[in-house]
Design an enzyme around this catalytic site. Structure first.
Site, mmCIF file in Angstrom:
data_model
loop_
_atom_site.group_PDB
_atom_site.id
_atom_site.type_symbol
_atom_site.label_atom_id
_atom_site.label_comp_id
_atom_site.label_asym_id
_atom_site.label_seq_id
_atom_site.Cartn_x
_atom_site.Cartn_y
_atom_site.Cartn_z
ATOM 1 N N LYS A 79 0.134 -30.919 28.685
ATOM 2 C CA LYS A 79 1.350 -30.628 27.915
ATOM 3 C C LYS A 79 1.384 -31.394 26.593
ATOM 4 O O LYS A 79 2.161 -31.062 25.692
ATOM 5 C CB LYS A 79 2.591 -31.001 28.722
ATOM 6 C CG LYS A 79 2.942 -30.065 29.855
ATOM 7 C CD LYS A 79 4.271 -30.476 30.479
ATOM 8 C CE LYS A 79 4.706 -29.521 31.570
ATOM 9 N NZ LYS A 79 3.916 -29.686 32.812
ATOM 10 N N SER A 134 8.539 -33.416 32.617
ATOM 11 C CA SER A 134 7.303 -32.640 32.704
ATOM 12 C C SER A 134 7.553 -31.223 33.216
ATOM 13 O O SER A 134 6.773 -30.680 33.998
ATOM 14 C CB SER A 134 6.285 -33.345 33.615
ATOM 15 O OG SER A 134 4.994 -32.785 33.448
ATOM 16 N N SER A 163 -0.624 -31.634 34.136
ATOM 17 C CA SER A 163 0.444 -31.673 33.131
ATOM 18 C C SER A 163 0.166 -32.586 31.947
ATOM 19 O O SER A 163 0.921 -32.552 30.965
ATOM 20 C CB SER A 163 1.766 -32.096 33.784
ATOM 21 O OG SER A 163 2.327 -31.022 34.492
#
Length: 338
Positions: A99, A160, A96
């Site tokens: 991102k 997240s 993540s």
């Protein structure tokens, strides 16, 4: 007369040969010293697509042992100076933390679109189903309910949320496919060498059940980004979207009927205060998948110091190692400026 000319010529050539020899000796000596004392590296200014050559003296003179991290980087966020690196140019799965590129591009569109924060974002059935999955979701998309850009940015930054990140990517690029193109294009504009196939950081096999797998790639494929390049992306977020830190430092938040929990253990009031003491952490992004392992991009600013950015990838001891790396970065980024 001829004898005097001959002596003059000998003297002339001998003098120039001596000068050339001395110059060559000096060059060899300097090159030898540079090779033994200076680890040459390229440090980026990142402004106007410009690269600046510099010498990194830190790794040769001051050793930092991070045995658990597969790759790591520490950067002075004001100067762009790299003060620590371990396998920094190896492209890896980063979960993540990928991102950050999605959130950066969404932030750019927000800044250039009046009223964007309150714009509603279309959510399809695949993302609704994904939002309720315990592993891949994160922020529930309730059927019939509308979600705006602000809701999704908070869910992506703080909690997240994978489905929120994908929805944001579609808002930015109109389709998921075009957004992936935009991610890779932005990467090239910064002279980086990474590969994006996901807005969320999930790997291809995790995305396929929800309709977001990329054809031509196996289940194990995912965003592959180096630790140094991840630090550069974080640098741009902090530089171009400083408001991002307003949300990345929030422990938890109630947003539109749902609770957003931040997994950054360096933030105040967490279970490990001994790691937080003196670090002044206010972001940035956590990540984990079984293949990528534990990943963390952190940023902090101690009073009287430049802001720092640290990256540790595939590190089961990410909090302990990140704390060591941050203290190291505070100390040696300041030494480089003096």
């Amino acid at each position: 007369m001829h004898q005097n000319n001959w002596l003059h010529n000998v003297s002339y050539y001998f003098k120039h040969i001596l000068i050339a020899s001395l110059a060559l000796a000096c060059l060899i000596t300097v090159g030898s010293l540079a090779g033994h004392q200076i680890n040459a590296s390229t440090v980026y200014s990142y402004d106007n697509n410009q690269q600046v050559g510099s010498n990194d003296l830190i790794n040769n003179r001051h050793k930092l042992y991070l045995p658990h991290a597969s790759a790591a980087v520490a950067m002075d966020a004001q100067t762009g100076q790299i003060v620590y690196q371990k396998n920094d140019n190896q492209r890896r799965l980063i979960a993540s933390t990928g991102k950050l590129m999605t959130l950066y591009l969404a932030g750019r569109k927000i800044n250039n679109t009046p009223g964007a924060w309150n714009q509603n974002v279309a959510v399809n059935n695949g993302l609704r189903r994904m939002s309720y999955d315990g592993n891949d979701g994160g922020y529930h998309f309730i059927n019939g309910h509308h979600y705006n850009v602000g809701n999704l940015m908070k869910a992506g930054i703080i909690a997240s949320s994978n489905n929120a990140a994908i929805a944001l990517g579609q808002w930015v690029g109109y389709t998921n496919h075009h957004f992936l193109y935009m991610e890779n294009k932005q990467d090239r504009l910064w002279h980086l060498h990474d590969h994006f196939i996901s807005a969320s950081g999930l790997e291809n096999g995790d995305l396929k059940p929800w309709g977001y797998g990329v054809k031509g790639y196996g289940n194990a494929a995912g965003n592959e980004i180096s630790a140094k390049d991840l630090a550069v992306i974080a640098y741009h977020i902090i530089k171009d979207e400083p408001w991002f830190l307003k949300y990345s430092k929030i422990n938890d938040m109630h947003e539109d009927g749902q609770n957003l929990y931040n997994y950054n253990e360096f933030l105040p009031d967490r279970d490990y205060p001994y790691l937080v003491k003196g670090l002044h952490v206010d972001g940035l992004k956590t990540g984990w998948t079984p293949r990528a392992g534990y990943c963390f991009v952190g940023t902090a600013q101690m009073p009287g110091h430049h802001r720092i950015i640290t990256v540790v990838l595939h590190d089961d001891h990410q909090w302990h190692d990140s704390a060591k790396l941050m203290r190291y970065a505070y100390k040696y980024s300041k030494l480089l400026r003096n």
